[in-house]
Design an enzyme around this catalytic site. Sequence first.
Site, mmCIF file in Angstrom:
data_model
loop_
_atom_site.group_PDB
_atom_site.id
_atom_site.type_symbol
_atom_site.label_atom_id
_atom_site.label_comp_id
_atom_site.label_asym_id
_atom_site.label_seq_id
_atom_site.Cartn_x
_atom_site.Cartn_y
_atom_site.Cartn_z
ATOM 1 C CE LYS A 152 9.729 -6.064 11.475
ATOM 2 N NZ LYS A 152 10.511 -6.057 12.906
ATOM 3 C CE LYS A 208 -0.849 -2.124 11.688
ATOM 4 N NZ LYS A 208 -0.561 -0.839 10.878
ATOM 5 C CB ILE A 265 -0.937 0.079 1.299
ATOM 6 C CG1 ILE A 265 -1.926 -1.260 0.945
ATOM 7 C CG2 ILE A 265 -1.665 1.321 1.225
ATOM 8 C CD1 ILE A 265 -2.813 -1.174 2.423
ATOM 9 C CE1 TYR A 296 0.021 -6.516 10.896
ATOM 10 C CE2 TYR A 296 -2.371 -6.997 11.142
ATOM 11 C CZ TYR A 296 -1.257 -6.125 10.192
ATOM 12 O OH TYR A 296 -1.472 -5.317 9.437
ATOM 13 C CG ASN A 334 12.405 -2.862 7.979
ATOM 14 O OD1 ASN A 334 11.495 -3.357 7.092
ATOM 15 N ND2 ASN A 334 12.394 -3.736 9.357
ATOM 16 C CG LEU A 335 14.123 -2.802 1.568
ATOM 17 C CD1 LEU A 335 15.547 -2.936 0.551
ATOM 18 C CD2 LEU A 335 12.949 -2.243 1.164
HETATM 19 N N1 LIG Z 1 -2.608 -4.922 2.908
HETATM 20 C C1 LIG Z 1 -3.818 -5.138 3.535
HETATM 21 O O1 LIG Z 1 -4.601 -5.811 3.272
HETATM 22 C C2 LIG Z 1 -4.028 -4.030 4.857
HETATM 23 C C3 LIG Z 1 -5.374 -4.086 5.381
HETATM 24 C C4 LIG Z 1 -5.426 -3.186 6.305
HETATM 25 C C5 LIG Z 1 -4.483 -2.415 7.023
HETATM 26 N N2 LIG Z 1 -3.335 -2.736 6.356
HETATM 27 C C6 LIG Z 1 -2.191 -1.607 7.001
HETATM 28 O O2 LIG Z 1 -1.778 -0.745 5.848
HETATM 29 C C7 LIG Z 1 -0.210 -0.560 5.933
HETATM 30 C C8 LIG Z 1 0.576 -1.109 4.715
HETATM 31 O O3 LIG Z 1 0.355 -2.332 4.711
HETATM 32 P P1 LIG Z 1 0.791 -3.211 3.192
HETATM 33 O O4 LIG Z 1 -0.193 -4.414 3.034
HETATM 34 O O5 LIG Z 1 1.274 -2.122 2.440
HETATM 35 O O6 LIG Z 1 1.936 -4.162 4.098
HETATM 36 P P2 LIG Z 1 3.413 -4.405 3.539
HETATM 37 O O7 LIG Z 1 4.132 -5.672 4.316
HETATM 38 O O8 LIG Z 1 3.383 -4.656 2.020
HETATM 39 O O9 LIG Z 1 4.222 -3.019 3.851
HETATM 40 C C9 LIG Z 1 4.549 -2.841 5.040
HETATM 41 C C10 LIG Z 1 6.253 -2.346 4.789
HETATM 42 O O10 LIG Z 1 6.720 -1.966 6.436
HETATM 43 C C11 LIG Z 1 8.175 -2.384 6.098
HETATM 44 N N3 LIG Z 1 8.701 -2.344 7.482
HETATM 45 C C12 LIG Z 1 8.157 -3.409 8.373
HETATM 46 N N4 LIG Z 1 8.803 -3.103 9.504
HETATM 47 C C13 LIG Z 1 9.627 -1.841 9.445
HETATM 48 C C14 LIG Z 1 10.207 -1.021 10.324
HETATM 49 N N5 LIG Z 1 10.469 -1.658 11.661
HETATM 50 N N6 LIG Z 1 10.827 -0.316 9.703
HETATM 51 C C15 LIG Z 1 10.466 0.239 8.578
HETATM 52 N N7 LIG Z 1 9.810 -0.359 7.546
HETATM 53 C C16 LIG Z 1 9.312 -1.513 8.037
HETATM 54 C C17 LIG Z 1 8.021 -3.678 5.427
HETATM 55 O O11 LIG Z 1 9.297 -3.945 4.790
HETATM 56 C C18 LIG Z 1 7.086 -3.337 4.250
HETATM 57 O O12 LIG Z 1 7.504 -2.837 3.302
HETATM 58 C C19 LIG Z 1 -0.047 -1.585 7.269
HETATM 59 O O13 LIG Z 1 0.140 -0.668 8.522
HETATM 60 C C20 LIG Z 1 -1.089 -2.390 7.508
HETATM 61 O O14 LIG Z 1 -1.284 -2.867 8.720
HETATM 62 C C21 LIG Z 1 -3.159 -3.289 5.125
#
Ligand SMILES: NC(=O)c1ccc[n+]([C@@H]2O[C@H](COP(=O)([O-])OP(=O)(O)OC[C@H]3O[C@@H](n4cnc5c(N)ncnc54)[C@H](O)[C@@H]3O)[C@@H](O)[C@H]2O)c1
Length: 324
Positions: free
Chosen positions: A91, A159, A21, A155, A42-43
Amino acid sequence: MTQRSSLVGQGILVTGGAGFIGSHLVDKLLAMGAREVVVIDNLFVGSEDNLVEAYKSGHVTFYRDDAEFQTSLSYIFANHQIDTVFNCATKALNYSFLNPANAFSTNVTVTLNLLEFQRLGAFKTLCHFSTSEVYGSAVYEPMDEAHPKNPTTTYAAGKAAADHAVESYVRMFGVDAFIVRPFNNYGPRQNYKGMLAGIIPITAWRILKGITPELHGDGLQSRDFIYVYDTVDAVTKLYSVLPAGESVNISTDNQISMRDLLGRICREMTYAGEIVNKPGRKSDVLCHNASNEKVHRLIDYSLTPFEVGLRETLDWYRQQIGVQ
Ligand SMILES: NC(=O)c1ccc[n+]([C@@H]2O[C@H](COP(=O)([O-])OP(=O)(O)OC[C@H]3O[C@@H](n4cnc5c(N)ncnc54)[C@H](O)[C@@H]3O)[C@@H](O)[C@H]2O)c1
């Protein structure tokens, strides 16, 4: 009803901006005319590949670093003039089954770090990404923003704690922070690798690799899937209007069962083979039926039909992973 001026011309930090996202949000912010977008990631799951389009703008700075370290954020705020932070770092939910404590603490620590910087004046506005998972299984439906938070995983517990932290900093210190709460997102760039992958990417990957797709439990557990482009569009619109301290659901009104979803993916990918049944995952939420009344009231909310978004998404996986 305007709460904030436009994102145009702003310096913006996106934590987790190389993720699914977050990277789409980066693209959207640049297209809207942000002055500079800084990404810290942090990838852990993210990839710089997700930022290839964004790099072309010449307005992106990427730091491969960890937002759980205050010092890593500190040098960013010292070197860039940041107006707004979008907090996407997390994560994946699945990781909480492997490392429950760290899945929890990442969600909490990153948010607390940002709130402390904000309280001390490092930036003006925080848009924090929550998740529908904080609600747990529905006590009533559809779930609106007042639904009790009953997280069933660490998780989601992390949140929920982060959400409470945002709300309390707004009450205690008057910081300008608000919460967007997406439901399940799908679309290009969602991680398909390894055991952290979600159901759409992992199923596409399995079919493309000639591996039998899996269904967990009876498949009757349902979710509400929203296309990632619709989410980032909504988030940037909500930025202008959502009052500090408030949260808002971002989802569609369409429930789909996992069994039905798998069927649709298989049909779309012309897969007629078997599907392996696996035991249900402990603490899997059974149903997530959102109320979208608030988001509809606040913004011009446009949603992509699921079949259109799913087709585009599966096309993207075909290109990424290889043709059947
Ligand atoms: N994808 C979904 O369906 C969904 C649904 C509800 C909420 N969300 C929320 O939306 C946000 C983005 O989710 P997403 O699906 O893109 O997840 P994602 O895992 O693709 O992206 C999260 C990013 O955070 C990075 N990351 C993890 N720990 C880190 C740290 N300590 N420092 C810096 N970077 C760090 C990861 O490398 C990753 O690129 C999150 O907060 C997630 O909880 C996502």
